[in-house]
Scaffold this motif. Structure first.
Motif, short mmCIF file in Angstrom:
data_model
loop_
_atom_site.label_atom_id
_atom_site.label_comp_id
_atom_site.label_asym_id
_atom_site.label_seq_id
_atom_site.Cartn_x
_atom_site.Cartn_y
_atom_site.Cartn_z
N ILE A 25 -21.59 53.80 11.04
CA ILE A 25 -21.78 52.58 10.37
C ILE A 25 -21.09 51.37 10.56
CG2 ILE A 25 -22.44 51.74 8.04
CD1 ILE A 25 -23.49 54.24 7.42
N ASN A 26 -21.48 50.12 11.20
CA ASN A 26 -20.78 48.97 11.19
C ASN A 26 -20.90 48.20 10.00
OD1 ASN A 26 -19.60 46.76 12.12
ND2 ASN A 26 -21.31 46.10 13.31
N ILE A 27 -19.96 48.09 9.28
CA ILE A 27 -19.55 47.43 7.95
C ILE A 27 -18.80 45.98 8.18
CG2 ILE A 27 -19.01 47.60 5.47
CD1 ILE A 27 -19.25 50.45 5.70
N CYS A 28 -19.59 44.83 7.79
CA CYS A 28 -18.90 43.68 7.65
C CYS A 28 -18.79 42.96 6.43
CB CYS A 28 -19.64 42.74 8.86
SG CYS A 28 -19.42 43.33 10.50
N THR A 29 -17.60 42.69 5.93
CA THR A 29 -17.51 41.91 4.71
C THR A 29 -16.83 40.48 4.88
OG1 THR A 29 -15.02 42.57 3.93
CG2 THR A 29 -16.80 44.21 3.78
N ALA A 30 -17.31 39.64 3.97
CA ALA A 30 -16.90 38.11 3.67
C ALA A 30 -16.46 38.20 2.45
CB ALA A 30 -17.67 37.46 4.04
N GLU A 31 -14.89 37.85 2.29
CA GLU A 31 -14.37 37.89 0.76
C GLU A 31 -13.40 36.82 0.78
OE1 GLU A 31 -12.87 42.16 -0.02
OE2 GLU A 31 -13.64 42.42 2.18
N ASP A 32 -13.37 36.39 -0.53
CA ASP A 32 -12.44 35.55 -0.96
C ASP A 32 -11.57 35.55 -2.17
OD1 ASP A 32 -11.20 32.74 -1.11
OD2 ASP A 32 -13.05 31.77 -1.97
#
Length: 411
Positions: A192-199
């Motif tokens: 599984i390819n998981i991408c996250t955008a976090e701040d």
């Protein structure tokens, strides 16, 4: 409020460090190191360094409650603030704008405790808040968060879907980030390819592609999401939906073969659907994309060593939305007492959750733009426990008190 022997001892130790000599620079280093270590040892979530006109204080948040920790002399204020900003790689010359950073404290045994640092300019100087980030693998297990068996089964059904959107809602400090990380950890497999955008990125998860938002450089949530869609993702996590552009892109990604996670600041699950409409998202996009909404709160957990059984307040429970079928059963109610092992009768916190899947009937309500009351009524008909009912379930299990339920949930 009663305090623990451990916190009282910590205050005495910190005062001794101040008396030992606050004039030299080494004492500032030792004092800060000890404060950070105490926060870790006491399982605190935050340290607050607060300047006022004629005073300076440090408070510590333990199990959701802020408590006085130390009142250093004003002569130490600037040196403590500068020391923290240096460790967090913040600009010590910039005192007019908020800044965010991160620092790490080495612990015995080659371990480390990470703190997220936030600075805020006030009229009397910079206020700093250091949030302890607990990245222990045990904390990222779904079983440890507090879902009951039915709620966890519903959540896992949503996680097993190939596409759709899962939204996590609640106020600041309600554990949303930990819940999302736990879901991502459950999904984190080689295929599984998981991408996250976090701040910002709070917990580093090996095997997951994490992007830290940098709005000054032009990298916002919408920009990151556009880039993700060119990276062949299976799972996408957007730290927060803040605007219509991000919401539209996330919802469309959920319709085109991606499982998408994000957060919103709403009070409960049904009002999340209204919030999306208020942002300008078309009702048909919401109905076609959102598969599950979870709202949550954190309640203080009763100390099992000193909790005391009391007479069950039947009238109060009835008036406060305790399910009638539970009132017919025989179960004890406990209240906090306080001992040397806890903090005023509580030790740790437990999550309470409202897990609301978007059923076919609920999707029809969304399409005809029904109000939150009607959607909440439909959720109840489908067996969804609201936050107050979920909190009473924790009282029924002896995990928390009536006072905590009344303070943090509403009927």
């Amino acid at each position: 409020m009663a305090t623990s022997t451990a916190l009282d001892a910590a205050r005495s130790e910190l005062q001794a460090l101040l008396r030992a000599g606050a004039a030299d620079e080494g004492s500032v280093v030792r004092l800060l190191d000890r404060l950070l270590l105490l926060a870790y040892e006491l399982r605190a979530s935050d340290l607050h360094f607060e300047p006022y006109e004629g005073s300076f204080r440090v408070r510590i948040r333990i199990d959701g409650q802020l408590q006085p920790c130390l009142a250093p002399p004003l002569t130490l204020r600037d040196r403590l603030v500068s020391r923290i900003k240096v460790l967090a790689k913040l600009d010590i010359a910039e005192k007019r704008l908020p800044q965010d950073g991160r620092l790490s404290l080495s612990l015995p045994g080659a371990a480390a405790a990470d703190f997220r640092v936030s600075s805020l300019p006030t009229v009397h100087g910079e206020k700093l808040v250091l949030r302890l980030i607990d990245a222990a693998p045990a904390q990222l297990a779904l079983d440890a968060l507090g879902y009951d068996s039915a709620q966890q089964a519903t959540l896992l059904q949503a996680l097993a879907r190939p596409h759709g959107m899962v939204l996590v809602t609640g106020p600041t400090g309600s554990g949303k980030t930990l819940s999302m990380y736990s879901c991502l950890q459950w999904l984190n497999r080689p295929g599984i390819n998981i991408c996250t955008a976090e701040d910002p990125v709070e917990i580093m998860l090996p095997g997951i592609n994490q992007v830290s938002i940098n709005e000054k450089a032009g990298l916002d949530f919408a920009t990151a999401l556009r880039a993700f869609l060119r990276q062949d993702p299976d799972v996408i996590m957007v730290g927060e939906i803040r605007d219509l552009e991000t919401a539209d892109m996330a919802l469309k990604a959920a319709q085109t073969g991606h499982l998408v996670f994000s957060t919103l600041h709403t009070n409960d699950a049904p009002s999340t659907l209204l919030r999306l409409r208020q942002m300008g998202v078309a009702a048909h996009n919401i109905a076609a994309s959102v598969v599950l909404i979870t709202a949550q709160r954190l309640l203080r957990r009763l100390c099992t060593h000193c909790r005391q059984a009391v007479e069950r307040p039947e009238a109060l429970l009835r008036d406060a939305h305790c399910p009638p079928q539970w009132l017919d059963a025989d179960w004890p109610v406990y209240q906090a007492q306080g001992c040397a092992l806890c903090h005023g009768g509580y030790l740790g916190r437990v999550g309470v959750f409202e897990i609301m899947p978007v059923s076919a009937v609920m999707a029809e309500l969304i399409l005809r733009e029904a109000g939150t009351v009607e959607m909440a009524r439909q959720a109840a008909a489908e067996g969804v426990l609201d936050l107050r009912q979920a909190a009473w379930a924790k009282v029924k299990l002896g995990q928390t008190s009536v006072e905590e339920v009344l303070a943090h949930t509403y009927a």
